[in-house]
Write a protein that holds these residues in place. Structure first.
Motif, PDB file in Angstrom:
ATOM      1  N   LEU A 102       0.833  -1.208   0.000  1.00 46.98           N
ATOM      2  CA  LEU A 102       0.000   0.000   0.000  1.00 46.98           C
ATOM      3  C   LEU A 102       0.865   1.254   0.000  1.00 46.98           C
ATOM      4  CD1 LEU A 102      -2.739   1.379   0.002  1.00 46.98           C
ATOM      5  CD2 LEU A 102      -2.657   1.340   2.498  1.00 46.98           C
ATOM      6  N   LEU A 103       1.912   1.282   0.806  1.00 42.11           N
ATOM      7  CA  LEU A 103       2.777   2.460   0.844  1.00 42.11           C
ATOM      8  C   LEU A 103       3.400   2.715  -0.525  1.00 42.11           C
ATOM      9  CD1 LEU A 103       3.940   4.780   2.458  1.00 42.11           C
ATOM     10  CD2 LEU A 103       5.773   3.249   3.228  1.00 42.11           C
ATOM     11  N   ASP A 104       3.892   1.662  -1.182  1.00 42.24           N
ATOM     12  CA  ASP A 104       4.436   1.817  -2.541  1.00 42.24           C
ATOM     13  C   ASP A 104       3.367   2.334  -3.501  1.00 42.24           C
ATOM     14  OD1 ASP A 104       7.077   1.067  -2.035  1.00 42.24           O
ATOM     15  OD2 ASP A 104       6.732  -1.048  -2.527  1.00 42.24           O
ATOM     16  N   ALA A 105       2.151   1.807  -3.404  1.00 39.68           N
ATOM     17  CA  ALA A 105       1.065   2.242  -4.287  1.00 39.68           C
ATOM     18  C   ALA A 105       0.753   3.724  -4.084  1.00 39.68           C
ATOM     19  CB  ALA A 105      -0.177   1.392  -4.047  1.00 39.68           C
ATOM     20  N   VAL A 106       0.746   4.161  -2.837  1.00 37.68           N
ATOM     21  CA  VAL A 106       0.493   5.579  -2.555  1.00 37.68           C
ATOM     22  C   VAL A 106       1.617   6.436  -3.135  1.00 37.68           C
ATOM     23  CG1 VAL A 106       0.380   7.310  -0.700  1.00 37.68           C
ATOM     24  CG2 VAL A 106      -0.939   5.182  -0.519  1.00 37.68           C
ATOM     25  N   ARG A 164       6.245   3.297  16.710  1.00 33.55           N
ATOM     26  CA  ARG A 164       4.823   3.250  16.358  1.00 33.55           C
ATOM     27  C   ARG A 164       4.472   1.846  15.880  1.00 33.55           C
ATOM     28  NH1 ARG A 164       7.849   6.843  14.121  1.00 33.55           N
ATOM     29  NH2 ARG A 164       7.637   9.042  14.554  1.00 33.55           N
ATOM     30  N   PRO A 165       4.370   0.883  16.779  1.00 34.31           N
ATOM     31  CA  PRO A 165       4.221  -0.518  16.388  1.00 34.31           C
ATOM     32  C   PRO A 165       2.939  -0.857  15.626  1.00 34.31           C
ATOM     33  CG  PRO A 165       4.042  -0.288  18.764  1.00 34.31           C
ATOM     34  CD  PRO A 165       4.437   1.052  18.230  1.00 34.31           C
ATOM     35  N   GLY A 166       1.955   0.024  15.612  1.00 38.70           N
ATOM     36  CA  GLY A 166       0.716  -0.251  14.889  1.00 38.70           C
ATOM     37  C   GLY A 166       0.714   0.210  13.447  1.00 38.70           C
ATOM     38  N   THR A 167       1.823   0.789  12.980  1.00 34.98           N
ATOM     39  CA  THR A 167       1.882   1.373  11.641  1.00 34.98           C
ATOM     40  C   THR A 167       1.554   0.363  10.544  1.00 34.98           C
ATOM     41  OG1 THR A 167       3.531   2.980  12.373  1.00 34.98           O
ATOM     42  CG2 THR A 167       3.371   2.595  10.004  1.00 34.98           C
ATOM     43  N   THR A 174      -6.025  -0.310   6.030  1.00 35.15           N
ATOM     44  CA  THR A 174      -6.414   0.639   4.992  1.00 35.15           C
ATOM     45  C   THR A 174      -6.501  -0.064   3.645  1.00 35.15           C
ATOM     46  OG1 THR A 174      -5.379   2.458   6.211  1.00 35.15           O
ATOM     47  CG2 THR A 174      -5.800   2.812   3.856  1.00 35.15           C
ATOM     48  N   ALA A 175      -5.524  -0.925   3.352  1.00 36.22           N
ATOM     49  CA  ALA A 175      -5.557  -1.685   2.099  1.00 36.22           C
ATOM     50  C   ALA A 175      -6.800  -2.574   2.048  1.00 36.22           C
ATOM     51  CB  ALA A 175      -4.285  -2.527   1.966  1.00 36.22           C
ATOM     52  N   GLU A 179      -9.906  -2.342  -0.689  1.00 38.03           N
ATOM     53  CA  GLU A 179     -10.334  -3.504  -1.475  1.00 38.03           C
ATOM     54  C   GLU A 179     -11.796  -3.846  -1.215  1.00 38.03           C
ATOM     55  OE1 GLU A 179      -7.391  -6.439  -0.444  1.00 38.03           O
ATOM     56  OE2 GLU A 179      -5.967  -5.652  -1.906  1.00 38.03           O
ATOM     57  N   ASP A 180     -12.261  -3.640   0.014  1.00 38.18           N
ATOM     58  CA  ASP A 180     -13.656  -3.959   0.357  1.00 38.18           C
ATOM     59  C   ASP A 180     -14.648  -3.009  -0.313  1.00 38.18           C
ATOM     60  OD1 ASP A 180     -12.855  -6.077   1.894  1.00 38.18           O
ATOM     61  OD2 ASP A 180     -13.084  -5.030   3.817  1.00 38.18           O
TER      62      ASP A 180
END
Length: 182
Positions: A102-106, A164-167, A174-175, A179-180
């Motif tokens: 997702l980060l790459d796609a953004v 920030r362990p939840g990143t 989000t991805a 998709e949903d």
């Protein structure tokens, strides 16, 4: 360091949960999270034709081990050798893969890819588990090959996630959301 669930020596400390786990409890944790992800994605119906998708590395090895143990007693599921024959694709994607994807796609302006309808249903049971833990799971089941590869995106996310362990989970969620809504 001791396992948070027993007194055995811990093999991993999960920064996102605060737990230190021995190999036995890590395996149990991974398998329960992967099963939950399958249920979250709708589970499996009778007569499903499943294709296991992934590179020839520890991730696909771990997925094969997990799936073989999970479906050992189910005779109503067929594993196929090509994606075109499948009704459901099981991907070997890990949490790191999902977050980096997702980060790459953004960064590359490809978020619309997440909004396109998929031809087949794809379930990635290991997508809720960090790559390092999937690697340990594969090793515990006999994997002798190479470990986790580090892309520049993964290196950035690993550094960013230290405080920030939840990143990675936020990016994966989000991805899933994108998709949903497709």
């Amino acid at each position: 360091m001791e396992c948070s669930k027993c007194r055995s020596e811990a093999v991993v400390t999960q920064s996102y949960s605060g737990l230190s786990l021995c190999m036995r409890h890590l395996i149990s944790d991974i398998e329960s999270k992967a099963k939950k992800e399958i249920r979250k994605k709708g589970g499996l119906a009778s007569a499903e034709r499943i294709y296991l998708k992934g590179g020839d590395d520890y991730r696909l090895y771990a997925l094969r081990i997990f799936v073989s143990m999970l479906f050992l007693k189910r005779t109503d599921i067929v594993f196929v050798t090509s994606e075109s024959e499948a009704t459901t694709v099981f991907s070997s994607e890990t949490l790191d893969d999902a977050a980096c994807g997702l980060l790459d796609a953004v960064l590359e302006g490809r978020t619309a890819d997440y909004l396109e309808p998929k031809e087949k249903r794809v379930i990635a049971p290991l997508s809720v588990i960090p790559a390092e833990e999937v690697f340990l799971y594969a090793q515990a089941h006999g994997w002798k090959g190479c470990g986790v590869s580090i892309s520049s995106t993964k290196e950035f996310l690993d550094d960013f996630s230290k405080g920030r362990p939840g990143t990675k989970y936020a990016l994966k969620n989000t991805a899933d959301f994108l998709e949903d809504i497709s």
